[in-house]
Design an enzyme around this catalytic site. Structure first.
Site, PDB file in Angstrom:
ATOM      1  N   HIS A 263       0.860   7.990   4.072  1.00  0.00           N
ATOM      2  CA  HIS A 263       1.646   7.348   5.126  1.00  0.00           C
ATOM      3  C   HIS A 263       3.131   7.702   5.087  1.00  0.00           C
ATOM      4  O   HIS A 263       3.900   7.215   5.902  1.00  0.00           O
ATOM      5  CB  HIS A 263       1.463   5.833   5.036  1.00  0.00           C
ATOM      6  CG  HIS A 263       0.028   5.415   4.970  1.00  0.00           C
ATOM      7  ND1 HIS A 263      -0.858   5.688   5.983  1.00  0.00           N
ATOM      8  CD2 HIS A 263      -0.698   4.802   3.985  1.00  0.00           C
ATOM      9  CE1 HIS A 263      -2.066   5.233   5.638  1.00  0.00           C
ATOM     10  NE2 HIS A 263      -1.992   4.705   4.434  1.00  0.00           N
TER      11      HIS A 263
ATOM     12  N   ILE B  12       0.332   9.472   8.696  1.00  0.00           N
ATOM     13  CA  ILE B  12      -0.256   8.534   9.675  1.00  0.00           C
ATOM     14  C   ILE B  12       0.056   7.098   9.270  1.00  0.00           C
ATOM     15  O   ILE B  12       0.378   6.818   8.115  1.00  0.00           O
ATOM     16  CB  ILE B  12      -1.783   8.744   9.828  1.00  0.00           C
ATOM     17  CG1 ILE B  12      -2.529   8.443   8.512  1.00  0.00           C
ATOM     18  CG2 ILE B  12      -2.085  10.174  10.288  1.00  0.00           C
ATOM     19  CD1 ILE B  12      -4.053   8.415   8.669  1.00  0.00           C
TER      20      ILE B  12
ATOM     21  N   GLY C  20      -3.844   1.868   8.415  1.00  0.00           N
ATOM     22  CA  GLY C  20      -4.778   1.169   9.299  1.00  0.00           C
ATOM     23  C   GLY C  20      -4.460  -0.319   9.349  1.00  0.00           C
ATOM     24  O   GLY C  20      -4.465  -0.935  10.418  1.00  0.00           O
TER      25      GLY C  20
ATOM     26  N   ASP D  95       0.850  -1.196   0.000  1.00  0.00           N
ATOM     27  CA  ASP D  95       0.000   0.000   0.000  1.00  0.00           C
ATOM     28  C   ASP D  95       0.886   1.247   0.000  1.00  0.00           C
ATOM     29  O   ASP D  95       1.358   1.688   1.038  1.00  0.00           O
ATOM     30  CB  ASP D  95      -0.932  -0.020   1.211  1.00  0.00           C
ATOM     31  CG  ASP D  95      -1.857   1.200   1.245  1.00  0.00           C
ATOM     32  OD1 ASP D  95      -1.711   2.086   0.374  1.00  0.00           O
ATOM     33  OD2 ASP D  95      -2.715   1.266   2.149  1.00  0.00           O
TER      34      ASP D  95
HETATM   35  O1  HDC Z   1     -13.129   7.447  13.198  1.00  0.00           O
HETATM   36  C1  HDC Z   1     -12.572   8.547  12.548  1.00  0.00           C
HETATM   37  C2  HDC Z   1     -11.128   8.255  12.269  1.00  0.00           C
HETATM   38  O2  HDC Z   1     -10.309   9.136  12.078  1.00  0.00           O
HETATM   39  N1  HDC Z   1     -10.752   6.959  12.239  1.00  0.00           N
HETATM   40  C3  HDC Z   1      -9.380   6.546  11.944  1.00  0.00           C
HETATM   41  C4  HDC Z   1      -9.223   6.265  10.481  1.00  0.00           C
HETATM   42  C5  HDC Z   1      -7.843   5.717  10.177  1.00  0.00           C
HETATM   43  O3  HDC Z   1      -6.857   6.127  10.759  1.00  0.00           O
HETATM   44  N2  HDC Z   1      -7.759   4.749   9.229  1.00  0.00           N
HETATM   45  C6  HDC Z   1      -6.510   4.108   8.906  1.00  0.00           C
HETATM   46  C7  HDC Z   1      -5.555   4.983   8.153  1.00  0.00           C
HETATM   47  S1  HDC Z   1      -6.135   5.429   6.527  1.00  0.00           S
HETATM   48  C8  HDC Z   1      -5.487   4.178   5.501  1.00  0.00           C
HETATM   49  O4  HDC Z   1      -4.825   3.304   5.986  1.00  0.00           O
HETATM   50  C9  HDC Z   1      -5.816   4.238   4.066  1.00  0.00           C
HETATM   51  C10 HDC Z   1      -5.141   3.162   3.239  1.00  0.00           C
HETATM   52  O5  HDC Z   1      -3.816   3.566   2.863  1.00  0.00           O
HETATM   53  C11 HDC Z   1      -5.897   2.918   1.967  1.00  0.00           C
HETATM   54  C12 HDC Z   1      -7.150   2.103   2.119  1.00  0.00           C
HETATM   55  C13 HDC Z   1      -7.807   1.918   0.762  1.00  0.00           C
HETATM   56  C14 HDC Z   1      -7.896   0.501   0.333  1.00  0.00           C
HETATM   57  C15 HDC Z   1      -8.797   0.273  -0.828  1.00  0.00           C
HETATM   58  C16 HDC Z   1      -8.902  -1.187  -1.209  1.00  0.00           C
HETATM   59  C17 HDC Z   1     -10.303  -1.795  -1.248  1.00  0.00           C
HETATM   60  C18 HDC Z   1     -13.394   8.830  11.245  1.00  0.00           C
HETATM   61  C19 HDC Z   1     -12.886  10.103  10.580  1.00  0.00           C
HETATM   62  C20 HDC Z   1     -13.326   7.650  10.277  1.00  0.00           C
HETATM   63  C21 HDC Z   1     -14.862   9.025  11.618  1.00  0.00           C
HETATM   64  O6  HDC Z   1     -14.948   9.980  12.636  1.00  0.00           O
HETATM   65  P1  HDC Z   1     -16.183  10.987  12.744  1.00  0.00           P
HETATM   66  O7  HDC Z   1     -16.350  11.758  11.488  1.00  0.00           O
HETATM   67  O8  HDC Z   1     -16.015  11.709  14.027  1.00  0.00           O
HETATM   68  O9  HDC Z   1     -17.375   9.974  12.777  1.00  0.00           O
HETATM   69  P2  HDC Z   1     -18.506   9.829  13.856  1.00  0.00           P
HETATM   70  O10 HDC Z   1     -19.126  11.162  14.092  1.00  0.00           O
HETATM   71  O11 HDC Z   1     -17.968   9.061  15.016  1.00  0.00           O
HETATM   72  O12 HDC Z   1     -19.529   8.909  13.084  1.00  0.00           O
HETATM   73  C22 HDC Z   1     -20.208   9.364  11.932  1.00  0.00           C
HETATM   74  C23 HDC Z   1     -20.890   8.181  11.265  1.00  0.00           C
HETATM   75  O13 HDC Z   1     -19.912   7.389  10.585  1.00  0.00           O
HETATM   76  C24 HDC Z   1     -19.843   6.084  11.158  1.00  0.00           C
HETATM   77  N3  HDC Z   1     -18.442   5.745  11.340  1.00  0.00           N
HETATM   78  C25 HDC Z   1     -17.607   6.342  12.201  1.00  0.00           C
HETATM   79  N4  HDC Z   1     -16.389   5.805  12.090  1.00  0.00           N
HETATM   80  C26 HDC Z   1     -16.448   4.863  11.157  1.00  0.00           C
HETATM   81  C27 HDC Z   1     -17.756   4.817  10.666  1.00  0.00           C
HETATM   82  N5  HDC Z   1     -18.127   3.957   9.733  1.00  0.00           N
HETATM   83  C28 HDC Z   1     -17.181   3.111   9.252  1.00  0.00           C
HETATM   84  N6  HDC Z   1     -15.917   3.115   9.662  1.00  0.00           N
HETATM   85  C29 HDC Z   1     -15.510   3.970  10.633  1.00  0.00           C
HETATM   86  N7  HDC Z   1     -14.243   3.940  11.054  1.00  0.00           N
HETATM   87  C30 HDC Z   1     -20.555   6.149  12.485  1.00  0.00           C
HETATM   88  O14 HDC Z   1     -21.178   4.928  12.807  1.00  0.00           O
HETATM   89  C31 HDC Z   1     -21.554   7.242  12.273  1.00  0.00           C
HETATM   90  O15 HDC Z   1     -22.708   6.706  11.642  1.00  0.00           O
HETATM   91  P3  HDC Z   1     -24.144   6.874  12.340  1.00  0.00           P
HETATM   92  O16 HDC Z   1     -24.428   8.329  12.261  1.00  0.00           O
HETATM   93  O17 HDC Z   1     -25.061   6.038  11.505  1.00  0.00           O
HETATM   94  O18 HDC Z   1     -23.980   6.357  13.739  1.00  0.00           O
END
Ligand code: HDC
Length: 279
Positions: A187, A202, A205, A182
């Site tokens: 990153h 960062i 994940g 990836d």
């Molecule tokens: O949770 C927040 C965050 O920052 N999470 C960390 C994300 C992260 O660090 N990920 C790993 C690094 S990125 C990466 O590795 C990319 C990689 O290089 C490439 C991948 C691509 C591969 C493709 C191949 C197929 C965040 C921002 C995710 C959410 O935070 P908020 O905006 O504060 O959300 P919140 O208010 O808590 O919730 C809003 C609604 O969204 C849902 N939700 C929250 N977190 C979720 C999520 N859904 C899925 N995944 C999550 N992690 C909540 O349930 C909420 O929905 P509802 O209103 O229905 O309750």
């Protein structure tokens, strides 16, 4: 029409992956190809799904205003259908959208994939990747059924965890891990990270996921399903703390970031297999 991508690996990729998710030089089963128990940490099986243009093209076609810089990995589910996971193989991966959900100004896409052994046609593993894309639009729609384990909440019990383990990540963790496939600039490239609204690059994940999976594997033994939600970012160099609770063959876990008192992986679990040969 783009053909389904092929992904090949050998013992070198296995060792690189294991090192990327925290294997140490004395853990010969992870780092030495001549060890009788040489094996790959099972979360390796998501790599073929991350290494193709077709993967991104499949879900991008469902979105409007998609900016890859604003994509975060939201959740991941992996199911392994056959053990042992080969040390050397070629798989062909097909992709299928599972769901699109619009949440305010964010779009959540769930993309499924299946990887089959190119030589035998046998299905080796399947993945469900949930992508959380900021400032994006898509039409909420369910495309296909999801695996039960992938959608369970797995809330941490109130009881004391039966297992706690600290993982010290290296400042260079993402620089190493990205060589497993990836190459997302998020990153490694400070300018790209700034564009995505982060102070510095960062950690992947799936690196945090793999680091956690390795310590769970060492403690509880093999598993054939794993699911987790990425609830907070990790910076390379931070110390992670894994907490686990066991009930029957399901181990629920959380991965915290000790330094900032946040939770990086929540709503997560593995399904243990007592006898891999029965799969
Ligand atoms: O949770 C927040 C965050 O920052 N999470 C960390 C994300 C992260 O660090 N990920 C790993 C690094 S990125 C990466 O590795 C990319 C990689 O290089 C490439 C991948 C691509 C591969 C493709 C191949 C197929 C965040 C921002 C995710 C959410 O935070 P908020 O905006 O504060 O959300 P919140 O208010 O808590 O919730 C809003 C609604 O969204 C849902 N939700 C929250 N977190 C979720 C999520 N859904 C899925 N995944 C999550 N992690 C909540 O349930 C909420 O929905 P509802 O209103 O229905 O309750």
């Amino acid at each position: 029409k783009m053909p389904d991508p092929e992904f090949s690996w050998n013992d070198r990729d296995v060792i690189l992956y294991n090192l990327g998710v925290g294997a140490k030089r004395k853990e010969l089963r992870y780092v030495y190809e001549n060890d009788s128990d040489f094996q790959v940490v099972p979360t390796f099986c998501h790599l073929p799904t991350f290494n193709s243009v077709k993967s991104q093209a499949t879900f991008a076609a469902l979105l409007r205003n998609f900016n890859p810089m604003l994509l975060l990995h939201g959740e991941h589910y992996l199911k392994i259908n056959k053990f042992p996971i080969p040390i050397e193989s070629t798989v062909v991966t097909s992709y299928q959208p599972l769901a699109v959900v619009q949440k305010g100004t964010n779009t959540i896409v769930v993309q499924g994939s299946k990887s089959v052994d190119k030589a035998t046609g046998e299905e080796l593993f399947e993945n469900e990747a949930t992508l959380f894309i900021r400032k994006c639009e898509g039409d909420t729609k369910k495309y296909a059924e999801r695996r039960t384990f992938a959608t369970q909440p797995f809330n941490a019990p109130k009881s004391e965890p039966i297992f706690t383990k600290d993982i010290i990540t290296s400042d260079d963790q993402a620089a190493l891990y990205r060589l497993t496939g990836d190459r997302n600039p998020l990153h490694i490239d400070p300018d790209f990270a700034a564009g995505a609204n982060f102070d510095k690059p960062i950690l992947h994940g799936m690196c945090t996921y793999g680091l956690t999976a390795k310590v769970l594997l060492d403690q509880f033994g093999p598993f054939n399903e794993i699911k987790g939600r990425f609830t907070g970012i990790v910076f390379p160099g931070e110390t992670l703390r894994v907490f686990a609770w066991k009930e029957g063959d399901v181990v629920t876990f959380q991965t915290h970031v000790v330094d900032r008192k946040t939770i990086a992986i929540n709503n997560a679990a593995i399904k243990l297999v007592s006898d891999k040969s029965k799969l």
